[in-house]
Design a protein around this motif. Structure first.
Motif, PDB file in Angstrom:
ATOM      1  N   PHE A  74     114.725  54.100  44.712  1.00 24.86           N
ATOM      2  CA  PHE A  74     114.268  55.242  45.485  1.00 24.86           C
ATOM      3  C   PHE A  74     114.919  56.537  45.005  1.00 24.86           C
ATOM      4  N   ARG A  75     114.258  57.636  45.339  1.00 23.07           N
ATOM      5  CA  ARG A  75     114.853  58.950  45.140  1.00 23.07           C
ATOM      6  C   ARG A  75     114.679  59.757  46.423  1.00 23.07           C
ATOM      7  N   SER A  76     115.632  60.619  46.666  1.00 22.54           N
ATOM      8  CA  SER A  76     115.579  61.508  47.825  1.00 22.54           C
ATOM      9  C   SER A  76     116.224  62.816  47.416  1.00 22.54           C
ATOM     10  N   GLU A  77     115.382  63.820  47.149  1.00 25.24           N
ATOM     11  CA  GLU A  77     115.857  65.105  46.625  1.00 25.24           C
ATOM     12  C   GLU A  77     116.641  64.872  45.346  1.00 25.24           C
ATOM     13  N   GLU A  78     117.927  65.188  45.320  1.00 29.55           N
ATOM     14  CA  GLU A  78     118.706  65.036  44.082  1.00 29.55           C
ATOM     15  C   GLU A  78     119.507  63.744  44.057  1.00 29.55           C
ATOM     16  N   ARG A  79     119.141  62.810  44.916  1.00 24.56           N
ATOM     17  CA  ARG A  79     119.828  61.524  44.970  1.00 24.56           C
ATOM     18  C   ARG A  79     118.882  60.413  44.510  1.00 24.56           C
ATOM     19  N   TYR A  80     119.411  59.517  43.688  1.00 26.36           N
ATOM     20  CA  TYR A  80     118.638  58.376  43.202  1.00 26.36           C
ATOM     21  C   TYR A  80     119.426  57.107  43.518  1.00 26.36           C
TER      22      TYR A  80
END
Length: 530
Positions: A74-80
């Motif tokens: 998953f990715r969430s904004e600048e987090r993977y």
């Protein structure tokens, strides 16, 4: 060929599809909708998965049990966030963890500017919260199970229970499926171009990066938590355990891992196990080993998360200490041929499983154990591409004509598999034409790990100014380019192919992929080899 669909949920165990070669690939089963369905999938990554199977003498591979592995990307904004979970005793725990862990890490708990120490703490806390949440979720089932067991008379055997109390026993079995089992887990978090890895168990995280000399640097970022890990043995000794007694009695349960999530029989009931009841505290823990943050700035390569079933199959094929290198080379080679990361992952897993089957059956035959039960475990590979050029893009998008980032200057050809009797087998295998090469492949390891390759081999230089080539089978020698393993075991006998009426021998080597890559490299994608 079966590949995993790109969906917004974690890859769940369940319904099986049968790809080429008869291997069952784990695909999604249309589960109940989960909150993670709304999380965007990282399109820079892909997952390959093949379910466990028994090896029958006729070459068939029936599934032994439902697939227990899971993966997330998953990715969430600048987090993977990426993870591979190797379930055992059912898929309840691996499913639970793959759904709950993103909630602890992707809902605003971390910001791009957070220090490494804060990120590591968040990973430690996430594992702790997830395991406690799982045990809370099975509280009622455990209570019911204990109540039903108290109704069974003491001293009766299992057969007596089944005949006299069939409904009660059936309910107990259903409850055990609900609460039993556990999972190992390896998780990678990329935050602001920094890589963090958290691990419990024996899955592996490998960071593979191109070097300035066009080589491939392979570093294992975690250690394997099992009874061969000296650091883990020391931890158990400090708890007051007799290591030899633990080993002799198989006190760690279904798997050899010293760290895992779930498994209530070991975690909650270790005081009832003779070899473990002397421990000062829980001997089998879910506390992850956390490393990071490794800078990915300027990195060209890929990150691999591999389940125990995958890398242990490679070691069966090639020998101890070879899995990391062989896996990285297989992935690099497939990147040359395919543009989809998911396709690369699936092809690699299927190829490893096929070679594992051939290796195990051949060894059983050579040892005279024709009735031995041979099998492979669930095998899962997650790949995150870090700027590695897929599908020949390195050749078409630049002036470079160097293919050495695949582990050697290689071109694939297909050759019929030869049996010990000198007759072609049912399948073909991929070999490579290896061109002159000067870049090293270097194996590295996490500094606290004790399970990486014992040696640090590098590719030899195939010297000479002329474009002389060497046709090689893919053994685990240092000049191998795709780790296909031991293709020919035992003496090979020559087989004479009769010429046709014009005196020509019908070709049996497929050079189509060789032509494709050669023409791409030489700027003549539509032309013929000259």
């Amino acid at each position: 060929m079966s590949v995993l669909s790109s969906t917004a949920t974690a890859v769940h165990a369940g319904k099986m599809a049968t790809p080429r070669g008869g291997k069952a690939a784990c695909v999604q089963q249309a589960p109940e909708r989960n909150w993670t369905d709304d999380l965007p999938v990282c399109q820079l990554s892909g997952v390959g998965m093949v379910a466990n199977a028994l090896y029958e003498p006729d070459g068939s591979c029936p599934e032994e049990r439902p697939c227990e592995d899971c993966a997330l990307r998953f990715r969430s904004e600048e987090r993977y966030l990426y993870g591979v979970f190797n379930g055992f005793g059912g898929n309840r725990v691996s499913n639970f963890v793959s759904q709950r862990l993103p909630a602890e890490l992707l809902l605003g708990q971390l910001a791009p500017g957070d220090k490494d120490s804060k990120v590591k703490t968040a990973l430690l806390q996430a594992f702790d919260v997830v395991e406690r949440s799982f045990f809370e979720s099975i509280d009622d089932a455990l209570a019911e199970k204990a109540d039903l067991q108290s109704r069974l008379p003491e001293g009766s055997g299992q057969y007596t229970f089944g005949t006299q109390y069939p409904q009660l026993v059936e309910r107990l079995q259903a409850l055990e499926r609900e609460v039993g089992g556990g999972t190992t887990a390896v998780v990678a978090l990329v935050l602001n171009n920094r890589l963090f890895v958290a691990n419990v168990g024996t899955n592996r995280a490998l960071l593979c990066r191109m070097t300035s000399g066009d080589g491939l640097d392979i570093v294992q970022l975690n250690s394997d938590h099992h009874m061969q890990n000296e650091a883990e043995l020391q931890r158990l000794v400090q708890l007051g355990l007799d290591i030899e007694k633990v080993k002799e009695e198989g006190a760690l349960g279904q798997i050899d891992c010293t760290r895992r999530i779930g498994d209530y029989k070991i975690k909650l009931g270790y005081k009832d196990i003779a070899a473990l009841n002397g421990a000062k505290s829980e001997p089998v823990i879910a506390v992850p080993e956390v490393s990071g943050g490794t800078s990915l700035e300027g990195t060209i390569g890929f990150l691999l998360l591999a389940s125990d079933g995958l890398w242990s199959a490679l070691e069966t094929i090639h020998g101890p200490g070879t899995a990391n290198r062989e896996l990285a080379i297989l992935v690099a080679r497939e990147f040359l041929l395919r543009s989809s990361v998911t396709a690369v992952a699936q092809v690699v897993v299927e190829r490893v499983v096929q070679l594992h089957q051939e290796t195990r059956l051949e060894r059983a035959k050579n040892d005279g154990e024709t009735h031995a039960i041979e099998q492979h475990d669930d095998a899962t590979l997650l790949i995150r591409n870090l700027g590695f050029p897929p599908g020949g893009q390195a050749l078409t998008n630049s002036n470079s004509t160097d293919l050495s980032f695949a582990g050697a200057h290689t071109y694939p050809v297909s050759v019929p598999y030869s049996t010990g009797q000198g007759h072609p087998g049912k399948t073909s295998v991929m070999l490579s034409l290896v061109m002159p090469y000067s870049g090293p492949i270097v194996n590295g390891s996490h500094s606290t790990g004790s399970t990486s390759d014992d040696v640090t081999p590098s590719n030899p230089v195939l010297s000479g100014p002329s474009p002389h080539t060497t046709l090689q089978s893919h053994t685990h020698s240092s000049s191998s380019s795709s780790g296909e393993g031991h293709l020919f075991r035992g003496p090979r006998q020559s087989s004479h192919v009769p010429p046709d009426e014009d005196g020509h021998v019908e070709p049996y080597v497929d050079f189509s992929e060789f032509y494709q890559l050669w023409n791409l490299e030489h700027g003549n994608p539509a032309g013929e080899l000259t």
